[in-house]
Design a protein around this motif. Structure first.
Motif, PDB file in Angstrom:
ATOM      1  N   PHE A   1     -10.327   5.882   0.890  1.00 51.40           N
ATOM      2  CA  PHE A   1      -9.535   4.682   0.594  1.00 51.40           C
ATOM      3  C   PHE A   1      -9.655   3.624   1.689  1.00 51.40           C
ATOM      4  O   PHE A   1      -8.958   2.615   1.634  1.00 51.40           O
ATOM      5  CB  PHE A   1      -8.053   5.071   0.433  1.00 51.40           C
TER       6      PHE A   1
ATOM      7  N   LYS B   1      -3.569   5.542  -5.649  1.00 56.58           N
ATOM      8  CA  LYS B   1      -4.468   4.476  -6.100  1.00 56.58           C
ATOM      9  C   LYS B   1      -4.752   3.453  -4.999  1.00 56.58           C
ATOM     10  O   LYS B   1      -5.790   2.817  -5.001  1.00 56.58           O
ATOM     11  CB  LYS B   1      -3.842   3.763  -7.313  1.00 56.58           C
ATOM     12  N   ASN B   2      -3.772   3.304  -4.085  1.00 55.65           N
ATOM     13  CA  ASN B   2      -3.933   2.278  -3.054  1.00 55.65           C
ATOM     14  C   ASN B   2      -3.395   2.812  -1.726  1.00 55.65           C
ATOM     15  O   ASN B   2      -2.476   2.247  -1.141  1.00 55.65           O
ATOM     16  CB  ASN B   2      -3.196   0.997  -3.489  1.00 55.65           C
TER      17      ASN B   2
ATOM     18  N   GLY C   1      -2.919   3.474   2.031  1.00 55.91           N
ATOM     19  CA  GLY C   1      -3.216   2.689   3.229  1.00 55.91           C
ATOM     20  C   GLY C   1      -3.093   3.471   4.520  1.00 55.91           C
ATOM     21  O   GLY C   1      -3.765   3.177   5.503  1.00 55.91           O
TER      22      GLY C   1
ATOM     23  N   GLN D   1       0.824  -1.207   0.000  1.00 58.89           N
ATOM     24  CA  GLN D   1       0.000   0.000   0.000  1.00 58.89           C
ATOM     25  C   GLN D   1       0.862   1.261   0.000  1.00 58.89           C
ATOM     26  O   GLN D   1       2.029   1.230   0.358  1.00 58.89           O
ATOM     27  CB  GLN D   1      -0.916   0.005   1.234  1.00 58.89           C
TER      28      GLN D   1
ATOM     29  N   THR E   1       2.924   1.194  -9.662  1.00 62.95           N
ATOM     30  CA  THR E   1       2.140   0.077  -9.126  1.00 62.95           C
ATOM     31  C   THR E   1       2.752  -0.441  -7.820  1.00 62.95           C
ATOM     32  O   THR E   1       2.089  -1.075  -7.020  1.00 62.95           O
ATOM     33  CB  THR E   1       2.072  -1.087 -10.146  1.00 62.95           C
TER      34      THR E   1
END
Length: 816
Positions: free
Chosen positions: A431, A394-395, A397, A327, A377
């Motif tokens: 998120f 995008k991710n 955490g 993440q 990514t």
């Protein structure tokens, strides 16, 4: 069937605009992609696609888009949702949010291009001198930009002249899109493949027998290629072969070399990991476990760790767990100065997974980091100031908001006036990420949320390594001056302490919350003080360039040798800033290295880094600074921190002034004695018995919180009531009075006694605009959506009154 897209434009507009596309473009267009669209009579802007549909707008005829600029979305759907929340909560146009969120180099705009109309014969006798110059230049060059014409005729505003030429049909204007972002290209050299044939190689070398320098450079190229397999840059060959660009150019022209380019990154994303495993103390390990435990039940946790308790190491361990989960992590800081120290520590531990994003980076560097986060990514950490909340995660955490009490997380201008700390919590919610608010001095609002069980709470009250908190003492300046124990702005106690620490090989930090040499220059004969012609403030004296300067509009004049009013030469300065303190230190301690850290000395891109690394490397003995030196900097050898005047922090017309004073003094005290022996803090004041200063000496946060919360409840301020501040601006004094009275009366109809004002602020004129403030207090149970509806209604009604249209209304939700 017709095809339409709703587009966000980078303009202060409260709505989307609908544009038409053909079927092919409609299929290609992705939500979040950039499009070039016409707007107004002739301008072309970059917009962001917000929605695709088949419904034509009711009130205007749609135009076709000029073109799609991206194959894939430049803005993610999560970002668009976040932008919409910012615009809705902070009552600002979504176009302003777009301007703040996307690096400006990605927002293409059209530029006006001027060219001669070939169908018209120009009668030069009818032209004025400036018109003649423009036409003559256009005859030599096919077209010119507005900026080029401005240089030719040496005039800033050229539009009236262009308008006249256009009216006569002598010229034509058109719009041309220009790209601000240019990839960085490095030029490399290679030898054509035919040189691999031995016979051909020998024949060609024979041709260079008379051109000795060219022959040497050509043969040196093969020597470099044998040493390394990396491509050989043109500049590298120049340096290593000790030759010139002209020699290499000749070899290219003769076909010995071929030039080719490779795109390079401006920002170094390839840092090596150099630090081993972090070992936490028992107290740190317990705090880390408590944070992880609180995340099981709470989305946000307040981490209240005293200064030098090792919060950064705990964050690094926490970050590690999220990177292992693949993440992303956002690490928010209030000051660019803090990123300098922190990024070194993070890159040493995490290597190339740590990126930096802040406003001191160039436009092109910001674009490259934005694109890296968008396309990446792999898990990564982004360390940045408030604008980094707009990056295309995008991710996500985890978000860490370090020094979360700081006012710098609040954007003051331009719009959107968002608070990055509050916005970060909303972003994390999108998120389903977690947020840590880390600080040694929590804001009243954050601590109140802990007591209301909205936030988790973790307390770390032990300094790392068992070091004692600094000893804080107050110096009574009134008493010292009576006894004539003050030299310049230094009491004998502070002066003696500085000398002792320097003799012991320690460093000293001195804090004065005002830059410049002196805020006021005054005539001792008539009392006149030079004022800024554009603002209601006196000009500040800056000794380093011998100027008087306004800190609000940057107006500047040379230092006066005589009074502007009575021509007397008896002038003196009143008050003092960091520059004067630096000057006095050089006089008091001539053999000591003194440096200053404020806005004037840190304007360059690497200025922070230079001063901080010099201080870390013990090249500087005493560092004088403004608020920059108080925030989270970690110096090992600081033995003493001195505050020159604490009273200026207390006597400020703001309901948060006592809270801010407590935070600032505890933070600056925390820079002392972080390693080894206990540090010392000396605070000079005329009011040593003030409750806040007494609480600072004992670092009694809970008592300060209890007293301030009691006052806030009585007077209906946050955290019990929310606040919206309206600032009305106009160049016309009477008009701003009338407009503010009208708007206050309108708000009073709906919110009655919760409307305060209108009142002039402490500085009632800035940049030739008169200001008037209205405060709206929103009770806890009042509907926010209804409140915002009435605010918008008031703005619309006011703009429908012709004489008030020129009055600007600035809305600041949750002002700091």
């Amino acid at each position: 069937m017709s095809f339409f897209v709703d587009v966000i434009l980078p303009l202060p507009l409260n709505q989307f605009f609908t544009y038409q596309t053909d079927a092919v473009e409609f299929d290609q267009a992705e939500i979040g992609a950039r499009v070039a669209v016409p707007f107004g009579k002739s301008k072309v802007y970059t917009g962001i696609i917000f929605k695709k549909h088949h419904q034509a707008p009711l009130h205007y005829e749609t135009k076709f888009i000029e073109g799609i600029l991206d194959e894939t979305g430049m803005v993610t759907k999560n970002q668009l949702k976040f932008w919409a929340w910012i615009a809705q909560y902070y009552l600002c146009p979504i176009g302003d949010v777009m301007r703040a969120a996307i690096p400006s180099a990605l927002v293409l705009e059209s530029e006006t291009i001027i060219e001669i109309n070939p169908e018209i014969e120009i009668d030069f006798k009818t032209l004025s001198d400036t018109e003649y110059l423009i036409i003559e230049a256009l005859q030599q060059q096919k077209h010119l930009k507005i900026a080029e014409i401005s240089k030719i005729i040496d005039r800033k505003n050229v539009f009236p002249i262009i308008k006249k030429l256009n009216a006569k049909d002598f010229i034509k204007t058109q719009q041309q899109l220009y790209r601000k972002y240019q990839p960085k290209l490095a030029t490399y050299l290679r030898v054509p493949e035919k040189f691999n044939q031995q016979k051909y190689f020998e024949e060609q070398i024979e041709q260079l027998q008379r051109a000795h320098k060219q022959k040497e450079a050509f043969l040196f190229f093969f020597k470099l290629r044998a040493q390394s397999k990396k491509p050989i840059a043109s500049k590298v060959l120049e340096e290593k072969a000790k030759t010139s660009r002209a020699v290499i150019k000749s070899l290219i022209d003769k076909g010995f070399f071929e030039e080719y380019t490779i795109q390079q990154e401006r920002v170094d994303f390839h840092s090596e990991k150099t630090r081993g495993e972090i070992e936490l103390s028992n107290h740190q390990f317990k705090a880390l476990e408590e944070i992880q435990e609180s995340f099981k039940t709470k989305e946000v946790s307040l981490f209240h760790g005293i200064t030098s308790s090792g919060k950064t190491e705990i964050y690094m361990k926490l970050i590690e767990t999220y990177l292992e989960k693949k993440q992303q992590v956002l690490y928010l800081l209030p000051e660019i100065a803090l990123t300098t120290q922190l990024i070194k520590r993070l890159q040493a531990y995490f290597g190339n997974q740590a990126y930096v994003f802040h406003s001191k980076y160039s436009l092109n560097e910001r674009v490259e980091i934005y694109q890296k986060v968008l396309s990446e990514t792999k898990p990564c950490i982004v360390v940045g100031t408030r604008s980094s909340i707009f990056l295309p995660f995008k991710n996500l955490g985890l978000i860490i908001v370090d020094e979360s009490h700081e006012n710098n997380f609040k954007q003051q201008r331009p719009s959107p006036r968002y608070n990055a700390k509050d916005a970060a919590m909303v972003l994390a919610q999108q998120f389903k990420a977690k947020t840590v608010l880390g600080t040694a001095t929590p804001s009243l609002e954050s601590f109140y949320n802990v007591q209301q069980a909205k936030f988790g709470y973790i307390r770390l009250d032990q300094r790392y390594g068992g070091i004692l908190p600094p000893e804080i003492n107050l110096i009574d300046l009134k008493d010292k001056q009576k006894r004539k124990r003050v030299e310049g702005h230094f009491s004998d106690t502070l002066k003696k302490a500085i000398q002792e620490k320097i003799d012991a090989g320690k460093q000293v930090i001195l804090f004065q919350n005002r830059r410049g040499y002196s805020p006021i220059l005054e005539c001792n004969t008539c009392g006149h003080s030079p004022q800024c012609p554009n603002c209601d403030v006196s000009l500040t004296y800056h000794k380093f360039n011998n100027s008087l300067r306004c800190h609000y509009c940057s107006y500047q004049i040379a230092m006066q040798t005589k009074c502007l009013a009575c021509s007397s030469t008896d002038l003196s300065t009143k008050g003092f800033g960091t520059e004067q303190i630096e000057n006095e230190l050089n006089h008091l301690f001539p053999d000591i290295q003194v440096a200053r850290m404020d806005l004037d000395t840190t304007r360059g891109k690497n200025a922070y880094e230079k001063i901080i690394s010099q201080f870390e490397n013990l090249e500087i003995d005493i560092l004088v600074g403004t608020q920059m030196v108080t925030k989270g900097l970690d110096f090992k050898n600081v033995g003493l921190v001195g505050v020159l005047n604490a009273d200026s922090l207390l006597n400020y017309p703001d309901f948060r002034s006592y809270e801010k004073c407590f935070q600032l003094l505890v933070q600056v005290a925390g820079r002392a004695g972080r390693f080894g022996e206990r540090g010392q803090v000396l605070i000079q004041t005329y009011n040593p018995y003030h409750q806040i200063l007494q609480q600072v000496t004992t670092q009694d946060f809970k008592l300060m919180y209890k007293q301030q919360l009691y006052d806030r409840k009585i007077y209906k301020y946050p955290p019990f009531f929310r606040i919206v501040k309206f600032t009305l601006k106009s160049r016309d004094y009477n008009l701003v009075n009338e407009a503010s009275d009208w708007y206050a009366k309108f708000l009073y109809q709906y919110f009655s006694e919760h409307v305060l004002g209108p009142e002039f602020p402490a500085i009632s004129r800035l940049k030739n605009e008169y200001l008037k403030n209205i405060i709206l207090k929103i009770p806890p149970k009042q509907s926010l959506s209804k409140t915002k509806k009435y605010i918008h209604l008031g703005k619309e009604k006011m703009s429908s009154i012709a004489k008030f249209r020129s009055v600007k209304i600035v809305i600041d939700v949750d002002p700091q």
